[in-house]
Design a protein around this motif. Structure first.
Motif, PDB file in Angstrom:
ATOM      1  N   ALA A   1      41.385 106.485  93.178  1.00 51.54           N
ATOM      2  CA  ALA A   1      41.880 106.483  91.801  1.00 51.54           C
ATOM      3  C   ALA A   1      40.743 106.853  90.853  1.00 51.54           C
ATOM      4  O   ALA A   1      39.612 106.400  91.035  1.00 51.54           O
ATOM      5  CB  ALA A   1      42.439 105.118  91.454  1.00 51.54           C
ATOM      6  N   PRO A   2      41.014 107.680  89.848  1.00 47.69           N
ATOM      7  CA  PRO A   2      39.934 108.271  89.062  1.00 47.69           C
ATOM      8  C   PRO A   2      39.310 107.367  87.998  1.00 47.69           C
ATOM      9  O   PRO A   2      38.332 107.766  87.360  1.00 47.69           O
ATOM     10  CB  PRO A   2      40.606 109.475  88.391  1.00 47.69           C
ATOM     11  CG  PRO A   2      42.041 109.108  88.323  1.00 47.69           C
ATOM     12  CD  PRO A   2      42.322 108.240  89.506  1.00 47.69           C
ATOM     13  N   SER A   3      39.871 106.189  87.754  1.00 55.19           N
ATOM     14  CA  SER A   3      39.211 105.247  86.848  1.00 55.19           C
ATOM     15  C   SER A   3      39.553 103.847  87.326  1.00 55.19           C
ATOM     16  O   SER A   3      40.508 103.662  88.078  1.00 55.19           O
ATOM     17  CB  SER A   3      39.680 105.448  85.404  1.00 55.19           C
ATOM     18  OG  SER A   3      41.012 104.975  85.264  1.00 55.19           O
TER      19      SER A   3
ATOM     20  N   ARG B   1      43.047 102.819  86.285  1.00 52.74           N
ATOM     21  CA  ARG B   1      44.079 103.398  87.157  1.00 52.74           C
ATOM     22  C   ARG B   1      44.090 102.701  88.515  1.00 52.74           C
ATOM     23  O   ARG B   1      45.119 102.529  89.137  1.00 52.74           O
ATOM     24  CB  ARG B   1      43.820 104.893  87.374  1.00 52.74           C
ATOM     25  CG  ARG B   1      43.968 105.746  86.127  1.00 52.74           C
ATOM     26  CD  ARG B   1      45.422 105.983  85.788  1.00 52.74           C
ATOM     27  NE  ARG B   1      45.540 106.828  84.603  1.00 52.74           N
ATOM     28  CZ  ARG B   1      46.447 106.646  83.654  1.00 52.74           C
ATOM     29  NH1 ARG B   1      47.319 105.655  83.745  1.00 52.74           N
ATOM     30  NH2 ARG B   1      46.501 107.446  82.617  1.00 52.74           N
TER      31      ARG B   1
ATOM     32  N   TRP C   1      45.969 113.591  92.894  1.00 50.14           N
ATOM     33  CA  TRP C   1      46.169 112.408  92.050  1.00 50.14           C
ATOM     34  C   TRP C   1      47.484 112.523  91.277  1.00 50.14           C
ATOM     35  O   TRP C   1      48.162 111.528  91.021  1.00 50.14           O
ATOM     36  CB  TRP C   1      44.982 112.237  91.098  1.00 50.14           C
ATOM     37  CG  TRP C   1      45.204 111.143  90.105  1.00 50.14           C
ATOM     38  CD1 TRP C   1      45.338 111.272  88.768  1.00 50.14           C
ATOM     39  CD2 TRP C   1      45.350 109.745  90.403  1.00 50.14           C
ATOM     40  NE1 TRP C   1      45.550 110.041  88.185  1.00 50.14           N
ATOM     41  CE2 TRP C   1      45.564 109.079  89.167  1.00 50.14           C
ATOM     42  CE3 TRP C   1      45.317 108.980  91.568  1.00 50.14           C
ATOM     43  CZ2 TRP C   1      45.745 107.699  89.073  1.00 50.14           C
ATOM     44  CZ3 TRP C   1      45.502 107.602  91.486  1.00 50.14           C
ATOM     45  CH2 TRP C   1      45.714 106.985  90.246  1.00 50.14           C
TER      46      TRP C   1
ATOM     47  N   ALA D   1      48.629 112.000  80.801  1.00 54.20           N
ATOM     48  CA  ALA D   1      47.192 112.250  80.656  1.00 54.20           C
ATOM     49  C   ALA D   1      46.833 113.613  81.245  1.00 54.20           C
ATOM     50  O   ALA D   1      46.035 114.362  80.664  1.00 54.20           O
ATOM     51  CB  ALA D   1      46.390 111.142  81.343  1.00 54.20           C
ATOM     52  N   LEU D   2      47.423 113.955  82.377  1.00 52.38           N
ATOM     53  CA  LEU D   2      47.112 115.240  83.012  1.00 52.38           C
ATOM     54  C   LEU D   2      47.615 116.402  82.154  1.00 52.38           C
ATOM     55  O   LEU D   2      46.921 117.402  81.962  1.00 52.38           O
ATOM     56  CB  LEU D   2      47.738 115.318  84.404  1.00 52.38           C
ATOM     57  CG  LEU D   2      47.230 114.316  85.440  1.00 52.38           C
ATOM     58  CD1 LEU D   2      47.944 114.514  86.773  1.00 52.38           C
ATOM     59  CD2 LEU D   2      45.726 114.443  85.634  1.00 52.38           C
TER      60      LEU D   2
ATOM     61  N   ALA E   1      42.886 119.107  80.799  1.00 52.82           N
ATOM     62  CA  ALA E   1      42.430 120.473  81.064  1.00 52.82           C
ATOM     63  C   ALA E   1      43.500 121.253  81.824  1.00 52.82           C
ATOM     64  O   ALA E   1      44.432 120.670  82.372  1.00 52.82           O
ATOM     65  CB  ALA E   1      41.138 120.426  81.872  1.00 52.82           C
TER      66      ALA E   1
ATOM     67  N   ALA F   1      43.330 122.727  84.642  1.00 54.14           N
ATOM     68  CA  ALA F   1      43.377 122.349  86.062  1.00 54.14           C
ATOM     69  C   ALA F   1      44.241 121.100  86.255  1.00 54.14           C
ATOM     70  O   ALA F   1      44.937 120.956  87.266  1.00 54.14           O
ATOM     71  CB  ALA F   1      41.967 122.088  86.577  1.00 54.14           C
ATOM     72  N   GLN F   2      44.194 120.193  85.276  1.00 55.28           N
ATOM     73  CA  GLN F   2      44.970 118.959  85.390  1.00 55.28           C
ATOM     74  C   GLN F   2      46.460 119.232  85.211  1.00 55.28           C
ATOM     75  O   GLN F   2      47.301 118.692  85.917  1.00 55.28           O
ATOM     76  CB  GLN F   2      44.477 117.943  84.360  1.00 55.28           C
ATOM     77  CG  GLN F   2      43.110 117.375  84.698  1.00 55.28           C
ATOM     78  CD  GLN F   2      42.572 116.499  83.580  1.00 55.28           C
ATOM     79  OE1 GLN F   2      42.346 116.980  82.473  1.00 55.28           O
ATOM     80  NE2 GLN F   2      42.359 115.228  83.867  1.00 55.28           N
TER      81      GLN F   2
ATOM     82  N   MET G   1      47.817 120.672  88.239  1.00 57.87           N
ATOM     83  CA  MET G   1      48.002 119.614  89.232  1.00 57.87           C
ATOM     84  C   MET G   1      49.361 118.928  89.021  1.00 57.87           C
ATOM     85  O   MET G   1      50.094 118.659  89.975  1.00 57.87           O
ATOM     86  CB  MET G   1      46.876 118.595  89.021  1.00 57.87           C
ATOM     87  CG  MET G   1      46.374 117.881  90.239  1.00 57.87           C
ATOM     88  SD  MET G   1      45.121 116.661  89.747  1.00 57.87           S
ATOM     89  CE  MET G   1      43.612 117.534  90.103  1.00 57.87           C
TER      90      MET G   1
ATOM     91  N   ASP H   1      33.552 102.978  83.742  1.00 61.09           N
ATOM     92  CA  ASP H   1      33.841 104.097  84.646  1.00 61.09           C
ATOM     93  C   ASP H   1      32.614 104.974  84.900  1.00 61.09           C
ATOM     94  O   ASP H   1      32.393 105.431  86.016  1.00 61.09           O
ATOM     95  CB  ASP H   1      34.996 104.942  84.107  1.00 61.09           C
ATOM     96  CG  ASP H   1      36.338 104.244  84.284  1.00 61.09           C
ATOM     97  OD1 ASP H   1      36.453 103.452  85.247  1.00 61.09           O
ATOM     98  OD2 ASP H   1      37.249 104.468  83.467  1.00 61.09           O
TER      99      ASP H   1
ATOM    100  N   TYR I   1      31.601 105.392  88.630  1.00 60.85           N
ATOM    101  CA  TYR I   1      31.914 106.685  89.245  1.00 60.85           C
ATOM    102  C   TYR I   1      30.771 107.685  89.261  1.00 60.85           C
ATOM    103  O   TYR I   1      30.858 108.699  89.927  1.00 60.85           O
ATOM    104  CB  TYR I   1      33.127 107.307  88.547  1.00 60.85           C
ATOM    105  CG  TYR I   1      34.423 106.587  88.879  1.00 60.85           C
ATOM    106  CD1 TYR I   1      35.158 106.965  90.002  1.00 60.85           C
ATOM    107  CD2 TYR I   1      34.884 105.532  88.104  1.00 60.85           C
ATOM    108  CE1 TYR I   1      36.334 106.309  90.332  1.00 60.85           C
ATOM    109  CE2 TYR I   1      36.054 104.870  88.422  1.00 60.85           C
ATOM    110  CZ  TYR I   1      36.780 105.263  89.539  1.00 60.85           C
ATOM    111  OH  TYR I   1      37.934 104.614  89.873  1.00 60.85           O
TER     112      TYR I   1
ATOM    113  N   ILE J   1      37.344 112.311  92.608  1.00 59.18           N
ATOM    114  CA  ILE J   1      37.973 113.038  91.494  1.00 59.18           C
ATOM    115  C   ILE J   1      36.979 113.276  90.362  1.00 59.18           C
ATOM    116  O   ILE J   1      36.886 114.380  89.813  1.00 59.18           O
ATOM    117  CB  ILE J   1      39.218 112.284  90.980  1.00 59.18           C
ATOM    118  CG1 ILE J   1      40.275 112.225  92.087  1.00 59.18           C
ATOM    119  CG2 ILE J   1      39.800 112.973  89.742  1.00 59.18           C
ATOM    120  CD1 ILE J   1      41.556 111.522  91.684  1.00 59.18           C
TER     121      ILE J   1
END
Lengths: 99, 323, 253
Positions: B61-63, B66, B120, B173-174, B178, B180-181, B184, C70, C74, C244
């Motif tokens: 998970a990226p944060s 999350r 994700w 959020a995606l 950006a 790329a997000q 996705m 974060d 990260y 990520i």
């Protein structure tokens, strides 16, 4: 699967939760646990994740005796016509207060 | 059918028609019991197998925000599986037997969980689409005729309410991020849209259980009704995100007040249901492995519980003798 | 080392311990030995990641370079992580997981008891909140150590093996270094000298009840909390956790 017959699974427990002081415990569901202490901890993790409780009772399911639906008429219907158990059965004049 | 049996059946149907709930010890037709055990256990299996595709991304998970949200969500799925197995057990089934049936390939679970989570954004798509579809079904089931099932569903629906929001927020959020997000997110929608529509099961004309289940009020809406309802609420949500539903036939129909949509690839559906989906084998292997590797733990806990209870009995006896 | 630097390091230790152990436990989610325990372990994981968030956020403020929870979680590599070696050890099986948890909880409990009177107000508040969670973790892991140690022959053997394997990572927990000394002097950190006998006593008592043999004290491996030499496992944890953020730098999620 082998030895299905002689495997010993964790017994089933019925879980009762008091949601806050002043209220009765209420049945919320069941779970499996090896012993009573574990049943309480599992109940805490399974049934109170969102602050649902302040007290937990656990009872192994096999120790609960339940009335049978076949007898429900003889058990419960006789109370139907006992209207004198309810306050509205008694006629009082409106002038009488606080009663 | 003998007259006594017939009378019982009629009484039963009358109770159902009068919207009375059926409770565990009440008389019920064998077929009603069997249908419920099958449906509830399939539902439970789906919750538990459903932990796997999402669980895949807990560690990535990226944060941290999350991460805890996803962890709590996947944990809820375990809880929901547990409530549902509990409901099945009120019908005389045993959880362990139901799990064996799953592991032996005799029981089914929702085919959606046989698709892979590759990015994700898939976690967002699952929350939004898969949980969204599940909620349609589950809200209906809060009014199902079998009491313990209905009560489990009430609890589940209450808990599920954050799941879909969690997913949609990820995609939001995606889509605001950006390029790329956003890509996705679009890719996830492309892959999850059709499998989500398949979640409602075969079309009414091919669904062998629907008619009887409707009569018994186990189900209250048909597969196609629920599917339409899902499409109608979901398409505007995709529009809001600014990503495109991968169906050229999708069009608002002014006259019917619903979206028209394209034909589902039923061949794919039946393939995945019968075990040929992209992840069927991995999912089952993961479940079987967890169960087998947990066997010694379950056994030891039981052995210790018995040992201790004997020890306590002995101590109690000794105490009586002393007194 | 300046007291300010030590303060930051000290908080990283607390935050990283919670984060890495929470991460390890979260690997069980969906794979537990029974649904009830799957849920229980995830609850502990959630507590720990939650604690990590509060502490790392605070650490970032103390550092004063604009790093939030974060960025700290990260965007640091192995050498910048400050968790003890014990918590980064792999799950292996349920026995390893439970023994690791117990050996850490017994320490973490006394540590947080002491931190409830820290002069760092924010840390004190976090400890006050965390201690209730940690008390439950300790109870949970103690009970499972006893249950599995004194369960079946097989479970006893697995537990003894896990205990023997993890024992060399326990020394680092209660052995003070420069950061610990500076923080003790400043009234911010706990006295490891005072915690050690409490820790030893708790561990012995539970192992005895579990019928497990306490390993000889022997050689103790350290290098986690000062970041000098982690085990190889941490690199893989971070590779996965940070994927990520590393692959798509600078984006909001």
């Amino acid at each position: 699967m082998t030895e299905k017959s002689n495997k010993k699974n964790w017994p089933l427990w019925e879980i009762f939760i008091r949601s806050k002081n002043g209220l009765s415990h209420k049945h919320v569901g069941s779970l499996h646990a090896a012993d009573a202490e574990m049943a309480i901890e599992n109940a805490r993790d399974v049934y109170t994740r969102r602050n649902e409780g302040v007290s937990i009772w656990v009872v192994e399911s096999r120790y609960i005796t339940a009335s049978s639906p076949n007898q429900s008429e003889s058990l419960f219907d006789p109370a139907d016509d006992k209207v004198y158990r309810h306050p509205t059965f008694y006629n009082l004049p409106d002038e009488v207060k606080h009663i | 059918m003998d007259p006594k049996q017939k009378a019982l059946l009629e009484q039963f149907q009358a109770r159902i028609d009068a919207e009375e709930k059926i409770e565990p010890k009440d008389w019920m037709p064998d077929e009603y019991r069997k249908t419920l055990i099958r449906q509830i256990s399939q539902h439970a299996h789906s919750e538990v197998v459903g932990m796997l595709p999402e669980g895949n991304w807990i560690s990535r998970a990226p944060s941290l925000r999350r991460k805890v949200a996803l962890l709590a969500k996947v944990q809820d799925e375990a809880g929901h599986g547990l409530y549902l197995y509990g409901a099945a057990e009120t019908l005389g089934a045993d959880r362990e037997d139901l799990i064996d049936e799953l592991h032996e390939g005799k029981a089914k679970y929702s085919s959606i969980f046989n698709y892979p989570t590759l990015s994700w954004a898939d976690i967002g798509a699952i929350g939004w689409l898969v949980d969204g579809a599940a909620i349609m079904n589950q809200v209906m089931l809060t009014r199902t005729s079998y009491g313990p099932y209905a009560r489990a569903m009430v609890r589940i629906c209450k808990e599920e309410s954050f799941h879909q929001r969690q997913g949609y927020e990820i995609l939001l959020a995606l889509c605001r991020g950006a390029e790329a997000q956003k890509q996705m997110a679009q890719d996830a929608l492309n892959r999850w849209w059709w499998p989500s529509l398949m979640m409602f099961g075969p079309s009414d004309k091919d669904s062998k259980h629907t008619a009887q289940s409707m009569r018994w009020k186990i189900k209250r809406k048909t597969n196609d009704e629920l599917r339409q309802q899902f499409v109608d609420v979901t398409v505007p949500q995709a529009d809001f995100l600014g990503i495109e539903v991968p169906d050229p036939a999708l069009k608002w129909n002014e006259e019917s007040g619903h979206y028209d949509f394209g034909e589902i690839n039923w061949d794919e559906f039946w393939q995945v249901v019968s075990g040929n989906g992209p992840c069927n084998r991995q999912r089952m292997e993961a479940r079987v492995k967890a169960h087998q590797e947990g066997a010694w733990v379950r056994e030891a806990a039981m052995a210790y519980a018995e040992k201790r209870s004997k020890r306590r009995e002995r101590e109690a006896k000794a105490a009586i003798q002393v007194a | 080392m300046s007291p300010h630097q030590a303060h930051f390091e000290y908080l990283l230790r607390l935050g990283d311990n919670a984060l890495i152990l929470g991460h390890r436990l979260s690997e069980w989610c969906g794979h537990g030995p029974i649904l009830e325990q799957d849920i229980a372990m995830t609850n502990i994981a959630l507590d720990q990641v939650g604690q990590a968030r509060s502490i790392l956020a605070h650490a970032g403020k103390v550092e004063g370079k604009g790093r939030d929870e974060d960025k700290l979680a990260y965007l640091r590599d192995v050498g910048e992580y400050r968790n003890v070696l014990l918590v980064e050890q792999p799950n292996e099986d349920f026995a390893f997981t439970i023994v690791r948890q117990f050996l850490f909880d017994a320490f973490n409990f006394h540590l947080h008891e002491a931190l409830r009177s820290s002069k760092d107000e924010q840390l004190r508040a976090i400890a006050e909140k965390s201690i209730k969670e940690i008390a439950y973790h300790l109870r949970y892991s103690s009970e499972w150590v006893i249950r599995l140690g004194d369960g079946t022959e097989e479970s006893h053997r697995k537990m003894q093996h896990a205990l023997n394997s993890l024992w060399m990572y326990t020394g680092e927990l209660t052995t003070p270094d420069e950061v610990d000394e500076l923080m003790l002097e400043a009234g911010i950190g706990a006295s490891l000298g005072r915690i050690k006998p409490l820790y030893d006593e708790k561990v012995s008592a539970i192992l005895q009840e579990a019928t497990l043999g306490q390993p000889e004290s022997g050689y103790m491996q350290s290098g986690g909390k000062n970041g000098k030499m982690h085990t190889e496992h941490l690199g893989y944890i971070l590779a996965e956790m940070q994927f990520i953020q590393r692959a798509y730098p600078g984006m909001e999620w």
